[in-house]
Design a protein around this motif. Structure first.
Motif, short mmCIF file in Angstrom:
data_model
loop_
_atom_site.label_atom_id
_atom_site.label_comp_id
_atom_site.label_asym_id
_atom_site.label_seq_id
_atom_site.Cartn_x
_atom_site.Cartn_y
_atom_site.Cartn_z
N ILE A 66 0.84 -1.20 0.00
CA ILE A 66 0.00 0.00 0.00
C ILE A 66 0.88 1.25 0.00
CG2 ILE A 66 -1.60 1.37 1.41
CD1 ILE A 66 -2.84 -1.43 2.22
N ARG A 67 1.88 1.28 0.85
CA ARG A 67 2.77 2.45 0.89
C ARG A 67 3.49 2.64 -0.44
NH1 ARG A 67 5.35 2.04 6.98
NH2 ARG A 67 3.37 2.37 8.06
N ASP A 68 3.96 1.55 -1.02
CA ASP A 68 4.63 1.65 -2.32
C ASP A 68 3.65 2.07 -3.41
OD1 ASP A 68 6.96 0.90 -1.06
OD2 ASP A 68 7.03 -1.13 -1.91
N ALA A 69 2.42 1.59 -3.32
CA ALA A 69 1.40 1.97 -4.31
C ALA A 69 1.10 3.46 -4.23
CB ALA A 69 0.12 1.16 -4.08
N VAL A 70 1.00 3.98 -3.03
CA VAL A 70 0.74 5.42 -2.88
C VAL A 70 1.89 6.22 -3.49
CG1 VAL A 70 0.55 7.28 -1.17
CG2 VAL A 70 -0.78 5.19 -0.89
N ARG A 71 3.11 5.76 -3.29
CA ARG A 71 4.27 6.46 -3.87
C ARG A 71 4.31 6.31 -5.39
NH1 ARG A 71 7.24 3.53 0.29
NH2 ARG A 71 7.15 4.82 2.15
N ALA A 72 3.77 5.21 -5.91
CA ALA A 72 3.85 4.92 -7.35
C ALA A 72 2.78 5.63 -8.17
CB ALA A 72 3.74 3.42 -7.59
N VAL A 73 1.73 6.12 -7.53
CA VAL A 73 0.64 6.76 -8.25
C VAL A 73 1.16 8.02 -8.92
CG1 VAL A 73 -1.57 7.94 -8.00
CG2 VAL A 73 -1.15 5.84 -6.75
N PRO A 74 0.96 8.13 -10.24
CA PRO A 74 1.42 9.34 -10.92
C PRO A 74 0.66 10.58 -10.43
CG PRO A 74 0.20 7.93 -12.43
CD PRO A 74 0.31 7.20 -11.13
N THR A 75 1.35 11.70 -10.42
CA THR A 75 0.71 12.92 -9.93
C THR A 75 -0.13 13.60 -11.00
OG1 THR A 75 2.72 14.13 -10.43
CG2 THR A 75 2.43 13.37 -8.16
N GLN A 76 0.10 13.33 -12.28
CA GLN A 76 -0.70 13.97 -13.30
C GLN A 76 -2.01 13.21 -13.51
OE1 GLN A 76 1.79 12.07 -17.01
NE2 GLN A 76 1.58 14.22 -16.90
N ARG A 77 -3.02 13.92 -13.89
CA ARG A 77 -4.34 13.34 -14.08
C ARG A 77 -4.40 12.57 -15.40
NH1 ARG A 77 -4.33 14.03 -9.31
NH2 ARG A 77 -5.31 15.78 -8.31
N PRO A 78 -5.21 11.52 -15.46
CA PRO A 78 -5.31 10.74 -16.69
C PRO A 78 -5.93 11.57 -17.82
CG PRO A 78 -6.94 10.01 -15.09
CD PRO A 78 -6.07 11.02 -14.40
N GLN A 79 -5.55 11.26 -19.04
CA GLN A 79 -6.06 11.96 -20.21
C GLN A 79 -7.04 11.07 -20.96
OE1 GLN A 79 -5.11 15.16 -20.86
NE2 GLN A 79 -3.92 15.04 -18.97
N GLY A 80 -8.06 10.57 -20.29
CA GLY A 80 -8.99 9.60 -20.86
C GLY A 80 -9.82 10.15 -22.00
N LEU A 100 -16.77 5.88 -11.53
CA LEU A 100 -16.17 5.91 -10.20
C LEU A 100 -14.68 5.60 -10.29
CD1 LEU A 100 -16.32 6.14 -7.14
CD2 LEU A 100 -16.99 3.73 -7.07
N ASN A 101 -14.29 4.60 -11.09
CA ASN A 101 -12.87 4.28 -11.24
C ASN A 101 -12.11 5.46 -11.82
OD1 ASN A 101 -13.04 1.71 -10.18
ND2 ASN A 101 -13.36 0.73 -12.16
N ASP A 102 -12.69 6.12 -12.81
CA ASP A 102 -12.05 7.29 -13.40
C ASP A 102 -11.90 8.40 -12.36
OD1 ASP A 102 -10.97 8.80 -15.63
OD2 ASP A 102 -12.83 9.97 -15.53
N ALA A 103 -12.94 8.62 -11.57
CA ALA A 103 -12.88 9.65 -10.53
C ALA A 103 -11.84 9.28 -9.46
CB ALA A 103 -14.26 9.85 -9.91
N LEU A 104 -11.79 8.01 -9.07
CA LEU A 104 -10.79 7.57 -8.08
C LEU A 104 -9.37 7.86 -8.56
CD1 LEU A 104 -12.10 4.15 -6.74
CD2 LEU A 104 -11.58 6.17 -5.38
N ARG A 105 -9.13 7.63 -9.85
CA ARG A 105 -7.78 7.87 -10.39
C ARG A 105 -7.40 9.34 -10.33
NH1 ARG A 105 -9.37 4.10 -14.35
NH2 ARG A 105 -9.77 5.77 -15.82
N GLN A 106 -8.39 10.22 -10.20
CA GLN A 106 -8.10 11.65 -10.15
C GLN A 106 -7.85 12.16 -8.73
OE1 GLN A 106 -10.47 14.11 -12.85
NE2 GLN A 106 -11.37 12.21 -13.60
N LEU A 107 -8.07 11.32 -7.74
CA LEU A 107 -7.80 11.73 -6.35
C LEU A 107 -6.30 11.73 -6.09
CD1 LEU A 107 -10.44 9.70 -4.29
CD2 LEU A 107 -10.57 12.09 -5.01
N PRO A 108 -5.83 12.58 -5.19
CA PRO A 108 -4.44 12.48 -4.75
C PRO A 108 -4.19 11.09 -4.15
CG PRO A 108 -5.41 14.55 -4.01
CD PRO A 108 -6.53 13.71 -4.57
N PRO A 109 -2.96 10.59 -4.24
CA PRO A 109 -2.66 9.20 -3.85
C PRO A 109 -3.14 8.78 -2.46
CG PRO A 109 -0.79 10.17 -4.96
CD PRO A 109 -1.78 11.27 -4.79
#
Length: 167
Positions: A66-80, A100-109
């Motif tokens: 989980i900690r590594d996943a939070v660090r791995a999440v890109p900071t830029q928003r997806p360009q869907g 919902l999945n798209d919105a989740l990806r837009q949240l800070p890690p």
């Protein structure tokens, strides 16, 4: 490594899928989750003599993943795809899950991790705090801000769809 190898292999087989399922909503894809989880299990393997003596070695691996996943999440928003998901022709339930999945990806890690672990995996705030390395009160702040952010994102998306559908 002797018996330790067989013990670790059984541990890996027992825990791997659950850890991947926990990490997917944080990183946004199965492939990325598997990469993060494999690294966490590699860390566990290197420290196996110590990790195996823990009361819950699976919880240790989940926390690292989980900690590594939070660090791995890109900071830029997806360009869907700019079109509303409903315009692609999926049924209502799938549309809502995809939105919902798209919105989740837009949240800070950290917000994404807190929301995913609490609402999708059913974790209590104290356990999320342990996994993220923060206080339970901080988790509650992440949950509050994450819910508000999701509400804003999903409300904006619904308004855009209504305008598009009502041409």
């Amino acid at each position: 490594m002797g018996d330790d190898g067989g013990e670790f292999e059984r541990f890996f087989r027992r825990e791997y899928r659950m850890v991947v399922a926990t990490v997917v909503p944080i990183v946004g894809s199965v492939e990325d989750a598997e990469a993060v989880v494999q690294e966490a299990f590699l860390k566990a393997h290197v420290r196996w003599r110590r990790v195996r003596r823990l009361d819950r070695p699976g919880a240790w691996v989940r926390r690292i993943a989980i900690r590594d996943a939070v660090r791995a999440v890109p900071t830029q928003r997806p360009q869907g795809d700019p079109r509303p998901v409903s315009a692609i022709g999926f049924d209502g339930d799938l549309v809502q899950r995809l939105e919902l999945n798209d919105a989740l990806r837009q949240l800070p890690p950290r917000q994404r991790a807190a929301v995913a672990l609490h609402y999708l995996a059913g974790w209590p705030a104290a356990d999320i705090g342990d996994a993220l390395g923060c206080a339970e009160a901080t988790v509650r702040v992440h949950l509050h801000r994450g819910r508000q952010h999701l509400h804003d994102l999903l409300s904006a998306h619904s308004s855009t769809e209504e305008l598009t559908d009502g041409r």
